[in-house]
Write a protein that holds these residues in place. Sequence first.
Motif, PDB file in Angstrom:
ATOM      1  N   SER A 241       0.824  -1.198   0.000  1.00  0.00           N
ATOM      2  CA  SER A 241       0.000   0.000   0.000  1.00  0.00           C
ATOM      3  C   SER A 241       0.867   1.262   0.000  1.00  0.00           C
ATOM      4  O   SER A 241       0.539   2.254  -0.654  1.00  0.00           O
ATOM      5  CB  SER A 241      -0.938  -0.074   1.199  1.00  0.00           C
ATOM      6  OG  SER A 241      -1.281   1.167   1.638  1.00  0.00           O
ATOM      7  N   GLU A 242       2.007   1.195   0.701  1.00  0.00           N
ATOM      8  CA  GLU A 242       2.927   2.343   0.687  1.00  0.00           C
ATOM      9  C   GLU A 242       3.505   2.568  -0.712  1.00  0.00           C
ATOM     10  O   GLU A 242       3.614   3.701  -1.186  1.00  0.00           O
ATOM     11  CB  GLU A 242       4.073   2.113   1.677  1.00  0.00           C
ATOM     12  CG  GLU A 242       3.659   2.299   3.134  1.00  0.00           C
ATOM     13  CD  GLU A 242       4.571   1.573   4.119  1.00  0.00           C
ATOM     14  OE1 GLU A 242       4.175   1.428   5.282  1.00  0.00           O
ATOM     15  OE2 GLU A 242       5.676   1.131   3.704  1.00  0.00           O
ATOM     16  N   GLU A 245       0.925   4.156  -2.919  1.00  0.00           N
ATOM     17  CA  GLU A 245       0.738   5.572  -2.637  1.00  0.00           C
ATOM     18  C   GLU A 245       1.842   6.393  -3.317  1.00  0.00           C
ATOM     19  O   GLU A 245       1.597   7.452  -3.885  1.00  0.00           O
ATOM     20  CB  GLU A 245       0.748   5.788  -1.133  1.00  0.00           C
ATOM     21  CG  GLU A 245       0.087   7.081  -0.729  1.00  0.00           C
ATOM     22  CD  GLU A 245       0.096   7.269   0.771  1.00  0.00           C
ATOM     23  OE1 GLU A 245      -0.057   6.260   1.497  1.00  0.00           O
ATOM     24  OE2 GLU A 245       0.272   8.401   1.210  1.00  0.00           O
ATOM     25  N   ARG A 246       3.068   5.851  -3.244  1.00  0.00           N
ATOM     26  CA  ARG A 246       4.186   6.567  -3.842  1.00  0.00           C
ATOM     27  C   ARG A 246       4.005   6.668  -5.360  1.00  0.00           C
ATOM     28  O   ARG A 246       4.176   7.727  -5.955  1.00  0.00           O
ATOM     29  CB  ARG A 246       5.496   5.843  -3.513  1.00  0.00           C
ATOM     30  CG  ARG A 246       6.657   6.799  -3.412  1.00  0.00           C
ATOM     31  CD  ARG A 246       7.890   6.133  -2.826  1.00  0.00           C
ATOM     32  NE  ARG A 246       7.596   5.212  -1.755  1.00  0.00           N
ATOM     33  CZ  ARG A 246       8.128   3.978  -1.650  1.00  0.00           C
ATOM     34  NH1 ARG A 246       8.947   3.530  -2.581  1.00  0.00           N
ATOM     35  NH2 ARG A 246       7.846   3.213  -0.627  1.00  0.00           N
ATOM     36  N   THR A 426      -7.351  11.344  -3.262  1.00  0.00           N
ATOM     37  CA  THR A 426      -5.911  11.511  -3.060  1.00  0.00           C
ATOM     38  C   THR A 426      -5.181  10.210  -3.380  1.00  0.00           C
ATOM     39  O   THR A 426      -5.806   9.153  -3.445  1.00  0.00           O
ATOM     40  CB  THR A 426      -5.624  11.856  -1.591  1.00  0.00           C
ATOM     41  OG1 THR A 426      -6.140  10.790  -0.789  1.00  0.00           O
ATOM     42  CG2 THR A 426      -6.265  13.153  -1.183  1.00  0.00           C
ATOM     43  N   ARG A 428      -3.399   8.515  -1.419  1.00  0.00           N
ATOM     44  CA  ARG A 428      -3.588   7.592  -0.305  1.00  0.00           C
ATOM     45  C   ARG A 428      -4.923   6.871  -0.425  1.00  0.00           C
ATOM     46  O   ARG A 428      -5.018   5.664  -0.233  1.00  0.00           O
ATOM     47  CB  ARG A 428      -3.520   8.354   1.017  1.00  0.00           C
ATOM     48  CG  ARG A 428      -3.891   7.477   2.197  1.00  0.00           C
ATOM     49  CD  ARG A 428      -3.497   8.092   3.483  1.00  0.00           C
ATOM     50  NE  ARG A 428      -2.062   8.306   3.551  1.00  0.00           N
ATOM     51  CZ  ARG A 428      -1.410   8.742   4.613  1.00  0.00           C
ATOM     52  NH1 ARG A 428      -2.086   9.025   5.691  1.00  0.00           N
ATOM     53  NH2 ARG A 428      -0.122   8.906   4.603  1.00  0.00           N
ATOM     54  N   GLN A 429      -5.960   7.669  -0.808  1.00  0.00           N
ATOM     55  CA  GLN A 429      -7.278   7.066  -0.923  1.00  0.00           C
ATOM     56  C   GLN A 429      -7.319   6.033  -2.051  1.00  0.00           C
ATOM     57  O   GLN A 429      -7.895   4.965  -1.922  1.00  0.00           O
ATOM     58  CB  GLN A 429      -8.271   8.162  -1.221  1.00  0.00           C
ATOM     59  CG  GLN A 429      -9.645   7.758  -0.843  1.00  0.00           C
ATOM     60  CD  GLN A 429     -10.347   8.934  -0.250  1.00  0.00           C
ATOM     61  OE1 GLN A 429      -9.979  10.073  -0.540  1.00  0.00           O
ATOM     62  NE2 GLN A 429     -11.323   8.679   0.556  1.00  0.00           N
ATOM     63  N   ALA A 431      -4.777   4.352  -3.164  1.00  0.00           N
ATOM     64  CA  ALA A 431      -4.021   3.172  -2.731  1.00  0.00           C
ATOM     65  C   ALA A 431      -4.889   2.308  -1.831  1.00  0.00           C
ATOM     66  O   ALA A 431      -4.918   1.077  -1.946  1.00  0.00           O
ATOM     67  CB  ALA A 431      -2.765   3.608  -1.993  1.00  0.00           C
ATOM     68  N   TYR A 432      -5.654   2.955  -0.962  1.00  0.00           N
ATOM     69  CA  TYR A 432      -6.532   2.234  -0.050  1.00  0.00           C
ATOM     70  C   TYR A 432      -7.565   1.417  -0.833  1.00  0.00           C
ATOM     71  O   TYR A 432      -7.839   0.258  -0.519  1.00  0.00           O
ATOM     72  CB  TYR A 432      -7.207   3.246   0.872  1.00  0.00           C
ATOM     73  CG  TYR A 432      -8.368   2.716   1.661  1.00  0.00           C
ATOM     74  CD1 TYR A 432      -8.163   1.923   2.785  1.00  0.00           C
ATOM     75  CD2 TYR A 432      -9.678   2.995   1.281  1.00  0.00           C
ATOM     76  CE1 TYR A 432      -9.225   1.426   3.508  1.00  0.00           C
ATOM     77  CE2 TYR A 432     -10.748   2.507   1.996  1.00  0.00           C
ATOM     78  CZ  TYR A 432     -10.524   1.725   3.110  1.00  0.00           C
ATOM     79  OH  TYR A 432     -11.576   1.227   3.816  1.00  0.00           O
TER      80      TYR A 432
END
Length: 554
Positions: A241-242, A245-246, A426, A428-429, A431-432
């Motif tokens: 997930s990290e 996000e990247r 975003t 992050r979202q 990726a989630y």
Amino acid sequence: MRLLQRFLPNVSFLHLDSYEIDESSGCFVMHLSSTQSIVPCPICNQLTQRVHSRYERTLADLPCTDFKLVLILQVCKFFCLNDECYRRIFTERLPHFAPPWARKTERFVNQIRSIALSLGGAAGARLGNLLGYGSCGSTLLSHLQRLALPESGTPSVVGVDDFAFRKGHEYGTIIVNLETHRPIAILADRKAETLSEWLQAHPGIEFLSRDRSNIYKKAMTQGAPEAIQVADRFHLVQNLSEVLERVLGSYRSELKQVEKAQQKAVLSAATEKTVIAKPKPTATQRAERQILSNQKRRIKQQRLIKEMQAQQWRPCDIAKKLGISRTTVERYGSAANLPTVPARRPTFGRSLLTPYKQQLLEWWNEGIRRPNALMERLRPLGYEGTLRTLQRYIRRLRYAQGLPPVRVRVDKPLPKVNLPKLPPFTPRQAAYLVVLKPENRQEQEVELLALMVKQHPDLAMLVDLSDAFLQMIRHRQSSLLDNWLAKVNKSSINPLRTFAKGIVDDYEAVKASMRYDWSNGPVEGLNNKLKMLKRQMYGRAGVDLLTKRLIVSI
Ligand SMILES: [Zn+2]
């Protein structure tokens, strides 16, 4: 007497001779004698009845209403009659009542220990005093220290994780039996040598579950080379997930497109026309400007007052000249510096109405628009704001629907009002969403994902490869791993290739995580309990006490 006899510890050899209440010391004293006439020698176990002498023992027992219960007990010393035995004289043993030389009965100690186990030293002492046990924190902790850890054979499946004694400074290691979900040991640090030593002292472990850290990997390889290491799946998913996000961070404009498209889709898909009641940002901006200009005015005024004071003006003359009150002159004149603009209150921008907006909109869209009628319905739900606040919000709803601000009868059908629903999309979202299990994705989220992969071929590939990886993890398809790694290496997404390289470095453990069901989940749960205990015990949470409280109390 017979009733009182029932209050004594549940053993057969105690006889209640008499009792008294000592008001001055708040003690209820029971005089007892032991009825044991034939006893075994503690060393050779041979029975004897030859009494050497009698003596008195004083023992504290459980508190009794407002009194401390004190037992004064007559016991004997006996001769051992066995010539072979090296013990000549011994004190009478009182099984299940009190060990020899103890000053407290066994049941009393058990209760104190339970208090210490669940509350620790300081809090335990406070409760203990309240209940009449009267033990201080150190006594409680020493009872804990004397507690023996339960014997557990060598477990076959073990989970290992670290925890912080002091975040960023000192760490320890917690070891858990993954079959019983019970903690086995706490190690004082998270060094490879410490864990490796522990593993060598506990041979026979078959599976070792761990996070992705190299330290534990090294320790396990050294300490238990036979055991199969399993990388924790939760950590693998988190790592992925990290990475996502990247990668997604460099596709912000594409994500913006997705957000716009989705917004449009939601509005047009509604069977009826819908409008959104947006908050009014201009009002807050205007308020901020006002606050700033007020502040500037005050600072200027203060400077003037100070100048005039320096020229020996009288306060009332300054007040008259500047057109302000004398108190203001004095306040500004004596203050060294005016405080800067006050910080926003924490509830800034949140209205008392916020929790009720959803319900309010339902009524509104049903056609209930009279403020008073709405107020009557809101009150029973707990709304504590004023009618004025409600009216201000209603004005915004009317504005959103294109109605005149005052109430007039409207016959044409109106568009429905909705709260702004979609949060910004975003990285992050996004990726989630990718990591979320498909069965847990809501319809809207599925659409978002579908829109996203259409934006760029890289995004499509990213989602594809991530999905495949998650599938392997979730459905234990270890045989597909090699193929997946090859695919990633051919792709042009650099962070994902770095992720794959990390997996190759820890290949066996990652593959094992896709084959076996063991995971570090239970360890994480215990880690939370450990955190709670640690905080309760402040500075005294040494490894030894922590271990006892964690392992014995569960
Ligand atoms: Zn003996």
